[in-house]
Motif scaffolding. Structure first.
Motif, PDB file in Angstrom:
ATOM      1  N   MET A 173       0.946  -1.094  -0.060  1.00 52.27           N
ATOM      2  CA  MET A 173      -0.074   0.047  -0.046  1.00 52.27           C
ATOM      3  C   MET A 173       0.679   1.348   0.091  1.00 52.27           C
ATOM      4  SD  MET A 173      -3.452   1.298   0.528  1.00 52.27           S
ATOM      5  CE  MET A 173      -4.581   0.360   1.624  1.00 52.27           C
ATOM      6  N   ASP A 174       1.109   1.850  -1.161  1.00 52.67           N
ATOM      7  CA  ASP A 174       1.683   3.146  -1.341  1.00 52.67           C
ATOM      8  C   ASP A 174       2.961   3.088  -0.592  1.00 52.67           C
ATOM      9  OD1 ASP A 174      -0.554   3.912  -2.632  1.00 52.67           O
ATOM     10  OD2 ASP A 174      -1.008   5.474  -1.064  1.00 52.67           O
ATOM     11  N   ARG A 176       4.098   1.097   1.792  1.00 50.71           N
ATOM     12  CA  ARG A 176       4.008   0.322   2.855  1.00 50.71           C
ATOM     13  C   ARG A 176       3.664  -0.938   2.735  1.00 50.71           C
ATOM     14  NH1 ARG A 176       0.681   2.267   7.852  1.00 50.71           N
ATOM     15  NH2 ARG A 176       1.929   0.494   8.844  1.00 50.71           N
ATOM     16  N   ALA A 221      -3.162  -0.540   7.105  1.00 52.16           N
ATOM     17  CA  ALA A 221      -2.717   0.652   6.243  1.00 52.16           C
ATOM     18  C   ALA A 221      -3.740   1.514   5.707  1.00 52.16           C
ATOM     19  CB  ALA A 221      -1.856   0.038   5.109  1.00 52.16           C
ATOM     20  N   GLY A 223      -3.924   4.413   2.315  1.00 51.64           N
ATOM     21  CA  GLY A 223      -3.446   4.846   1.169  1.00 51.64           C
ATOM     22  C   GLY A 223      -4.278   5.126  -0.052  1.00 51.64           C
ATOM     23  N   ARG A 224      -3.880   4.946  -1.287  1.00 51.36           N
ATOM     24  CA  ARG A 224      -4.398   5.133  -2.492  1.00 51.36           C
ATOM     25  C   ARG A 224      -4.466   3.903  -3.215  1.00 51.36           C
ATOM     26  NH1 ARG A 224      -7.531  10.159  -3.898  1.00 51.36           N
ATOM     27  NH2 ARG A 224      -6.938  11.622  -2.550  1.00 51.36           N
ATOM     28  N   PRO A 245      -8.455   8.549   0.018  1.00 53.71           N
ATOM     29  CA  PRO A 245      -7.613   7.309   0.713  1.00 53.71           C
ATOM     30  C   PRO A 245      -8.592   6.084   1.031  1.00 53.71           C
ATOM     31  CG  PRO A 245      -7.545   9.505   1.841  1.00 53.71           C
ATOM     32  CD  PRO A 245      -8.498   9.578   0.925  1.00 53.71           C
TER      33      PRO A 245
END
Length: 848
Positions: A173-174, A176, A221, A223-224, A245
């Motif tokens: 995730m982005d 991570r 997590a 993110g995008r 997000p």
């Protein structure tokens, strides 16, 4: 050279693009997006609490994600509010499928808005899925109007990822990364993000916080762009948010049966395009569904018809030979080989059959199709004589016994439980799980009073601990039928009702089947003595108790009428102050007739061993019959009660009453004829019997036709959202009795095939036996009281292969699917046991 290379590259790219476009997702004739290796359903199903609704992704033949919809909680549970469905629109020309929905759902039963927990909401919205290039599709959510301020931050789009396939695998995730954990872990936060402090005075049966703000594990997590299982070509899935997000949440932190959840919050002020995601599941080019060999996991009697079913990808044209091997000390020896016979298409697959009935030599065998091998199975005269029905009587029934401590050598299955049963349920209460109490208790007891005599006997109904009267009497009746039909006399268990103690695999010199019948009657007759009527059921007082997994002895404090703090409110908003279960009553003549018939059967088989209980059972049966027979228009229950009482008493007046029902009996012969079969010799009216025989013949012709054309499994079969195993077993038991009364029109295969279905001859990639511990491969993960341990109970029979609409058969290894893996009393296990005994009697009698 350079230009030639560039030209070659461009040609190759064009060819790839052309191929990709040819394999784009398209809407098929069943109303969902499909290409080889990928299916996307959009509200083809609507069963949110069962993780079967909204946007569903089937990747390489396996459902990997579901429940894609707007939800009011980050991790909703079984009793969370659900939307009302509106209009579903499928537009093949534009490659879009949409569904309109709204909150709240006024028809929701137990899923409504409790004003204590949920502020008022009037929300309409549309979910639209559009196919993009290749494997991608876009999800868009449009609201009728922006969210009211009180709901901002609470409403979001959830897509749930099935956990069982991704434990121990990775996510990205982005920038991570992490591993999908086998168990949920903290830190814990409230829905708003604040850390949770557990109150010092929190009670074990009481809620800590309200459902809309309950503690959850912090997101794994935020993110995008999320990539699920990047290391596996068959499982890689990419989710990109273009609207805000997304969070990756472990939904098991507040519900043991939760899934991993991808969630995007609806922004404040948003209406059009409030949520927009692009989802891209990876597809392995050239993938095909692997052949599945469906065969009885237990085996076959030598004289038994033997037919395997081969399940294939519908595009598979390379049809292989089937080979039957006998297992020897030197390995496999081929006994038979040949081309399978095409049956046709069923659901989403193509089916072939292979008949090996002529092989009768006892031994261990395996079937092969191409490079695929079945599990080993046995051919033997005594195939159903050991390890077939016995686990149900040795394990499952003892383990389900209520008001007992159940030991098995070094193990305690559960301690002494629910000896504080029961209090009279509050009036005008719409409780959970189908229980309700009307304006009166219908007894001499006031709401909340202790009702004596209910602290003995009975079996826990299923994966939970309630006692439904239909489950109790259904089990009693089936056990009595097995004693009468097959002479069932088996002792492997000590059952001491005085000491409330069960010792598995410690014989006590008494027939276990008769002792189990007595245990069921202790509950039914105990309630009748106290209340002058049968109970509807005995159920937990709070949802916290109801969903509890594990040790039954911990469900209550086992002290009658002791006050307990922190139990919360009932559905009428009144405090619950005592943890003793409630007993519910009802005016239900149909159920009273069902109980009457079961009690009459029990009285026959107990007459020699327990004459006092037999006499009481018959007296209660007759009283219930007299009070209910003229109040019910349920012809099946009227005939059942009459037939069992005729069989018990021989009363000519009851015979005349039965014959007088002829028009209704003939009109519903499928539901009535089987019950009359055992008493045909008690009916002197030759004309009645002749007309009944003609009706049965017509019905059986329809059964045989359905068995040939519904599916390749030799039984009438219309898959549904719940596994069909229980229904097929019940029909199999009825077919046994139809065969008993009218053998010339009812072949034995009509009930033997029902048994084979349970033992592994059923659709889907998971061809295990539904009966835990029976056969080479069986349902060793099940929805029983020990499901949180990913465990099972030997002899339990799961509901079986379910339908993910419109056409995916599914039996996942996931202990929290009640619609696929639940055990249930009153039918599932004892119907299976009956069929196994029937097959044993049929084929061992023939062998002798």
């Amino acid at each position: 050279m350079k230009s030639r290379a560039v030209l070659a590259f461009l040609c190759s790219a064009c060819a790839w693009a052309s191929t990709a476009r040819a394999e784009d997702l398209k809407i098929n004739d069943k109303g969902y997006f499909a290409r080889q290796g990928l299916n996307v359903m959009v509200f083809s199903d609507y069963y949110p609490e069962g993780h079967q609704t909204g946007i569903t992704i089937v990747q390489h033949g396996t459902r990997v994600a579901a429940n894609g919809d707007l939800r009011l909680e980050a991790s909703p549970g079984q009793w969370s509010p659900m939307p009302a469905v509106g209009q579903r629109v499928v537009d093949a020309k534009t490659g879009t499928i949409s569904e309109t929905l709204s909150y709240p759902d006024p028809k929701a039963n137990g899923h409504g808005f409790n004003p204590i927990f949920y502020p008022k909401l009037d929300l309409g919205y549309r979910v639209t899925v559009t196919a993009l290039e290749g494997n991608s599709f876009r999800i868009r959510v449009d609201l009728d109007r922006p969210l009211p301020p009180s709901w901002v931050g609470k409403v979001g789009f959830n897509l749930e990822l099935f956990p069982g396939l991704i434990f121990g695998k990775s996510w990205l995730m982005d920038g991570r990364s992490g591993i999908f954990p086998n168990q949920p872990v903290g830190p814990m936060v409230r829905a708003g993000g604040a850390a949770v402090e557990t109150p010092r005075n929190a009670q074990p049966n009481g809620p800590i916080v309200s459902p809309n703000g309950e503690p959850l594990a912090a997101p794994l997590a935020v993110g995008r762009t999320l990539v699920v299982v990047p290391e596996e070509e068959m499982q890689r899935l990419r989710i990109e948010s273009r609207s805000g997000p997304i969070q990756l949440i472990d939904g098991r932190s507040n519900h043991n049966n939760g899934w991993f959840i991808v969630r995007g919050i609806v922004p404040a002020g948003a209406s059009a395009n409030a949520i927009e995601w692009v989802v891209t599941p990876n597809v392995v080019e050239g993938w095909k569904y692997q052949p599945v060999i469906q065969v009885s996991q237990l085996g076959y009697a030598p004289a038994q018809p033997k037919r395997a079913v081969i399940e294939l990808d519908p595009t598979d044209q390379d049809i292989r030979r089937v080979r039957l091997f006998r297992l020897t000390g030197d390995g496999r020896r081929e006994m038979l080989a040949g081309a399978p016979e095409k049956w046709g298409n069923f659901l989403r697959y193509s089916y072939y059959t292979f008949d090996f009935s002529k092989v009768a030599e006892p031994g261990m065998y395996q079937l092969a199709y191409g490079d695929r091998l079945s599990q080993p199975f046995r051919i033997a005269d005594d195939i159903y004589a050991r390890g077939a029905w016995q686990p149900t009587l040795e394990y499952f029934l003892p383990v389900q016994m209520c008001h007992m401590r159940v030991n098995e050598k070094y193990r305690v299955w559960h301690g002494l439980d629910h000896v504080d049963d029961a209090r009279m349920a509050p009036t005008n209460l719409n409780h959970f799980d189908g229980y309700a109490q009307g304006p009166s208790t219908l007894t001499r007891f006031r709401p909340g009073e202790h009702v004596p005599g209910l602290d003995a006997g009975g079996w826990h109904d299923a994966g939970d601990y309630d006692l439904r009267v239909e489950s109790q009497i259904g089990t009693v009746w089936l056990l009595a039928a097995m004693v009468e039909e097959f002479g069932l006399d088996y002792d492997a268990t000590t059952i001491d009702e005085t000491r409330k103690l069960v010792e598995i695999h410690q014989p006590d010199g008494r027939n276990d089947a008769l002792q189990q019948i007595e245990h069921g009657l202790l509950s039914i007759l105990g309630g009748y003595r106290a209340m002058g009527r049968v109970y509807r059921g005995i159920q937990d007082v709070s949802l916290r108790q109801y969903v509890m997994l594990g040790e039954a002895a911990n469900a209550t404090d086992n002290v009658p009428m002791k006050r307990v703090e922190g139990l919360g409110l009932d559905n009428n908003g009144r405090p619950v102050t005592v943890d003793d279960r409630w007993v519910f009553t009802e005016e239900n003549p149909q159920r009273e007739l069902y109980v009457a018939g079961g009690l009459a059967a029990a009285s026959r088989v107990l007459k020699a061993s327990n004459p006092a209980m037999a006499a009481e059972a018959l007296a209660v049966a007759q009283h219930l019959y007299r009070g209910a027979i003229d109040k019910s228009d349920d012809i099946a229950m009227r005939v059942f009660a009459l037939a069992e009482l005729i069989r018990t008493t021989g009363d000519p007046a009851l015979v005349r009453r039965l014959v007088a029902l002829e028009p209704a009996i003939i009109a519903k012969v499928a539901d009535t004829g089987w019950a009359i079969a055992p008493i045909l010799d008690r009916i002197p009216d030759a004309g009645f019997k002749q007309r009944l025989a003609a009706a049965v013949a017509a019905y059986q012709a329809a059964v045989r036709a359905a068995a040939r054309t519904d599916s390749p499994y030799g039984v009438p079969y219309k898959p549904n959202i719940w596994g069909a195993g229980w229904d097929i077993q019940e029909r199999g038991v009825r077919q046994y009795f139809f065969h008993k009364g009218w053998p010339e029109v009812t072949p034995t295969e009509s009930y033997v095939n029902a048994l084979n279905f349970d033992l592994g001859v059923h659709p889907g990639e998971n061809n295990e036996s539904f009966a835990t511990g029976v056969g080479s491969r069986s349902a060793t993960i099940a929805y029983g009281f020990n499901r949180a341990d990913w465990s099972a109970i030997p002899g339990g029979v799961v509901s079986g292969t379910a339908l993910i609409r419109p056409d995916l058969p599914e039996l996942k290894e996931w202990p929290f699917f009640w619609q696929q893996r639940e055990y249930v009393m009153g039918g599932g296990e004892t119907n299976y046991m009956f069929l196994a005994l029937a097959a044993d009697a049929l084929y061992r009698k023939g062998a002798r």
